[in-house]
Design an enzyme around this catalytic site. Structure first.
Site, mmCIF file in Angstrom:
data_model
loop_
_atom_site.group_PDB
_atom_site.id
_atom_site.type_symbol
_atom_site.label_atom_id
_atom_site.label_comp_id
_atom_site.label_asym_id
_atom_site.label_seq_id
_atom_site.Cartn_x
_atom_site.Cartn_y
_atom_site.Cartn_z
ATOM 1 N N ARG A 127 0.915 3.808 1.695
ATOM 2 C CA ARG A 127 1.262 4.290 3.082
ATOM 3 C C ARG A 127 2.369 3.540 3.496
ATOM 4 O O ARG A 127 3.336 4.297 4.481
ATOM 5 C CB ARG A 127 0.023 4.113 4.081
ATOM 6 N N TYR A 128 3.033 2.366 2.846
ATOM 7 C CA TYR A 128 4.179 1.804 3.321
ATOM 8 C C TYR A 128 5.507 2.110 2.527
ATOM 9 O O TYR A 128 6.346 2.033 3.000
ATOM 10 C CB TYR A 128 3.930 0.401 3.578
ATOM 11 N N THR A 129 5.101 2.353 1.129
ATOM 12 C CA THR A 129 6.397 2.678 0.410
ATOM 13 C C THR A 129 6.790 4.086 0.149
ATOM 14 O O THR A 129 6.008 5.113 0.599
ATOM 15 C CB THR A 129 6.004 2.038 -1.152
ATOM 16 N N ALA A 181 0.699 -1.176 -0.037
ATOM 17 C CA ALA A 181 -0.136 0.028 -0.037
ATOM 18 C C ALA A 181 0.988 1.286 0.033
ATOM 19 O O ALA A 181 2.080 1.309 0.494
ATOM 20 C CB ALA A 181 -0.985 0.038 1.162
#
Length: 768
Positions: A129-131, A127
């Site tokens: 928001r993680y990368t 997602a």
């Protein structure tokens, strides 16, 4: 009458003008189509980007996310793109950014992704928001000259921001990274290419616009895929693809054999063709070893059984060892080391995505803003034209800045030479700007600059700096004016810059170009005589040898013999459906005659609602006359009848109410075709008059027939003539009729012929 009945809709905003529903729908659809073509699906030949990709790059550049910057969360980038430039779904924008970061998708990635950005096996990225993400050094090819007046800026969707209409690409990125997309009424499939090769082609075209196609293809021999692999298409095929802008390229994986202990070996695949993945290949092998029955079938087809038997006999183990050490490492172990290595790899290539056809469709939006299919040369020439414009605009922009700076410095020199008088004028004047302009003949720009100067800039050392800078700026002005005045100088500058970028960003070719034959799965079949037994309900079986007694063949209750076909085990059998579709079954794959055989419908995918009406078998060179009862027909070869598709191919055009005649095999010495109608008329024509169609169709009129008369049977014959058999004076009689005895029935094609008038009653004919 209401609006629906009238077909008109009033538009109050247009002063009562009306618009038909058809016109409204047409205009709305055209607007939608143009929006998809230009706003979503197709790249520009200028910078190789679609709008969402261009907006992502511009937004990241504006955020300061250059190659040396600290990466930020992808969600921040996507939010900026959506909020300022691209009011669409966040997932669509993120997916586009993910693709720009995948080194197995783009030959030269534009985004440097930190974290899980997906895999070749089709795994989704983490997602947003993680990368995290930032730009790659290669992205500077597209962004470095943005602030130098090279491109036009247009308002964003709400008019609150400005965004570039195009990016000032220093290289033809549309060819370097390729593109894929489906628009309305058109699609694009542009493969990636090697930067050094494309740069060399651009330089060659700049030096020699009349460069031949052969020389161009020597510089750009073919695509260069991100995952490597091997292109096996002949150079002539690649030349045709690049000349027309459409076609396909045959590509396969690259592999090596690793020797092991005790004479064992294993096959290791290290590079895959585009679109293939380790997971996909493992699934294809699993489907080959453990096939599922097809829809509507109760048992496996003969092809499925053959493939299963072959794979089980060759392959012992397959495993995926891909990882950090090797992005692709597929290991195949054979059943035994005695298996022929070429046969082993050929079977894998034929049954998996280790060998594929890569579609090529060079469709993009040109510098004229029109989408079209273009040849390689045309794409390069159009990009060079765009680059010439951007370099010209950049040079003019720099010249304008240099000229403005010279203007300012000349004003400062006035101050330096008349410092006391300038200070006095400023102190004594109520309007110092106007006073300076009048006293020293200065422009508003110069006067404003003087008024904003600091006192320390009046020092003697500052004056020397002004003199040096002014001299340097005038030299630069002369160079820029020379560039704009000389197209040759501008061209030399473009060549120098292209070569510099090629040296900085170029790399070696990854995809090997080496011609090879396409892998075809061939089972070894002993060439021997075979008799194919066909029942009336379409059941097939085979028996070794020729000359069998037809009376000895048994069938299921309600079934009977349709035909006995004597052929070779290496031949194929072609089945004709009532609609003129043909299907091919290898004779070697037919069941033996010990049982009742198998129905043809279990071996091929016959169209729903149709049935098989005729079957023939023979060698590829065997000629046939194919036609219908209404008298249409043509000559073709057995090779043209065959197809590798389980669903067959449409070959004979059969109109409603018409029916196929059984195809007539021709002998080498056959010269004439005798046709007999149901009402007893006969016409003999020269076989040379009958049209030869390799691709099938309706053919031409062979015999003119008046309804309800139809063509009942036909026979071809040579110099020996025809044998007429029937009853004469209550006795079975045969007569040999040469061409002279049949002269009354000889005529041109499409004639109606003559009523048969022979001593024999109800004659049947066969070749002598």
């Amino acid at each position: 009458m209401d609006a629906t009945q009238a077909g008109l809709f009033d538009n109050p905003g247009d002063g009562g003008e009306s618009l038909t529903l058809a016109d409204y729908a047409e205009q709305a659809y055209l607007d939608y189509a143009v929006s998809v073509v230009r706003g979503r699906a197709l790249p520009e030949v200028a910078d190789g980007q679609k709008p969402v990709q261009r907006r992502i790059l511009y937004a990241m550049d504006a955020m300061g996310l250059g190659p040396g910057a600290k990466p930020v969360k992808s969600a921040r980038v996507v939010g900026d793109v959506l909020g300022k430039y691209h009011p669409h779904g966040d997932q669509a924008a993120y997916d586009a950014m993910v693709r720009m970061a995948q080194d197995f998708t783009l030959r030269y990635p534009l985004v440097d992704g930190q974290g899980n950005f997906g895999s070749r096996d089709g795994d989704n990225a983490a997602a947003m928001r993680y990368t995290e993400a930032r730009l790659t050094p290669f992205s500077r090819i597209l962004l470095d000259e943005l602030d130098e007046g090279t491109v036009d800026f247009i308002p964003n969707y709400d008019g609150s921001q400005k965004e570039p209409q195009l990016l000032p690409a220093r290289l033809p990125v549309v060819l370097l990274n390729g593109a894929s997309g489906i628009a309305v009424g058109m699609a694009t499939e542009i493969p990636s290419h090697n930067l050094r090769e494309i740069a060399a082609a651009c330089v060659a075209l700049l030096k020699n616009p009349g460069l031949s196609d052969e020389e161009l293809l020597r510089l750009v021999p073919g695509p260069d895929f991100a995952g490597g692999g091997q292109i096996i298409s002949p150079s002539a095929d690649l030349a045709h693809v690049y000349a027309t802008g459409r076609g396909s390229v045959k590509a396969r994986a690259r592999w090596q054999f690793e020797e092991m202990a005790r004479g064992q070996w294993q096959l290791v695949v290290t590079e895959l063709p585009p679109g293939a993945s380790s997971q996909k290949i493992l699934e294809e092998i699993e489907n080959g070893i453990n096939p599922k029955t097809r829809v509507g079938k109760k048992t496996l087809t003969s092809d499925q059984q053959q493939i299963k038997a072959l794979m089980l006999s060759l392959l012992d183990t397959v495993r995926d060892e891909s990882g950090k050490q090797a992005s692709v490492r597929l290991v195949f172990e054979p059943k035994t080391s005695r298996i022929d290595r070429n046969e082993f790899i050929n079977a894998l290539l034929a049954q998996t995505s280790l060998e594929i056809s890569v579609p090529v469709n060079l469709v993009c939006i040109g510098t004229d803003a029109r989408p079209a299919q273009r040849a390689l040369r045309q794409m390069l020439v159009e990009w060079l034209g765009y680059r010439t414009v951007t370099v010209t605009r950049r040079t003019q922009h720099r010249l304008d800045k240099v000229t403005d700076r010279i203007h300012v410095l000349e004003g400062r020199m006035v101050v330096y030479l008349n410092v006391d008088e300038v200070i006095q004028t400023i102190r004594e004047s109520d309007e110092p700007r106007a006073a300076l302009m009048e006293r020293f003949q200065l422009s508003e720009r110069q006067a404003d600059d003087i008024l904003e100067m600091r006192l320390r800039q009046l020092a003697r050392l500052e004056g020397i700096k002004i003199e040096k800078e002014l001299a340097a700026q005038k030299i630069e002005q002369g160079k820029l004016q020379g560039l704009l005045a000389s197209p040759a100088s501008l061209k030399r500058l473009m060549i120098k810059e292209i070569e510099a970028d090629a040296k900085q960003y170029g790399d070696d070719r990854r995809t090997l170009i080496e011609v090879a034959e396409r892998a075809v799965l061939e089972s070894r079949v002993v060439d021997e005589p075979v008799t194919v037994i066909v029942s009336q309900k379409g059941w097939l079986r085979s028996r070794q040898g020729h000359g069998h007694d037809r009376a000895q063949f048994g069938f299921k209750a309600g079934d009977a013999l349709y035909d006995v076909i004597e052929c070779r085990s290496t031949d194929s059998l072609v089945a004709f459906s009532g609609t003129g579709r043909v299907y091919t079954v290898p004779v070697s794959g037919l069941p033996s005659s010990r049982g009742d055989g198998q129905p043809i419908t279990s071996m091929v995918d016959v169209e729903h609602g149709t049935r098989i009406v005729h079957m023939v078998a023979g060698a590829e060179s065997q000629r046939y006359v194919v036609g219908t009862q209404r008298g249409y027909g043509f000559v073709t070869t057995f090779k043209d009848l065959t197809t590798r598709q389980h669903s067959g191919k449409q070959f004979v055009s059969v109109e409603k109410g018409d029916a196929l005649l059984k195809p007539l095999a021709l002998h080498a010495d056959d010269a004439h075709l005798a046709m007999l109608s149901k009402r007893g008329r006969m016409l003999i024509v020269d076989l040379a008059e009958i049209k030869v169609l390799s691709g099938g169709g309706r053919g031409t009129i062979l015999m003119g027939l008046d309804a309800p008369d139809v063509l009942a049977r036909w026979v071809a014959f040579g110099p020996a003539g025809l044998v007429a058999s029937g009853v004469y004076r209550n006795r079975a009689t045969e007569m040999v009729l040469g061409l002279s005895e049949l002269a009354d029935y000889v005529g041109k094609r499409a004639r109606k012929g003559r009523a048969v008038a022979l001593k024999i009653k109800q004659p049947a004919f066969r070749r002598a």
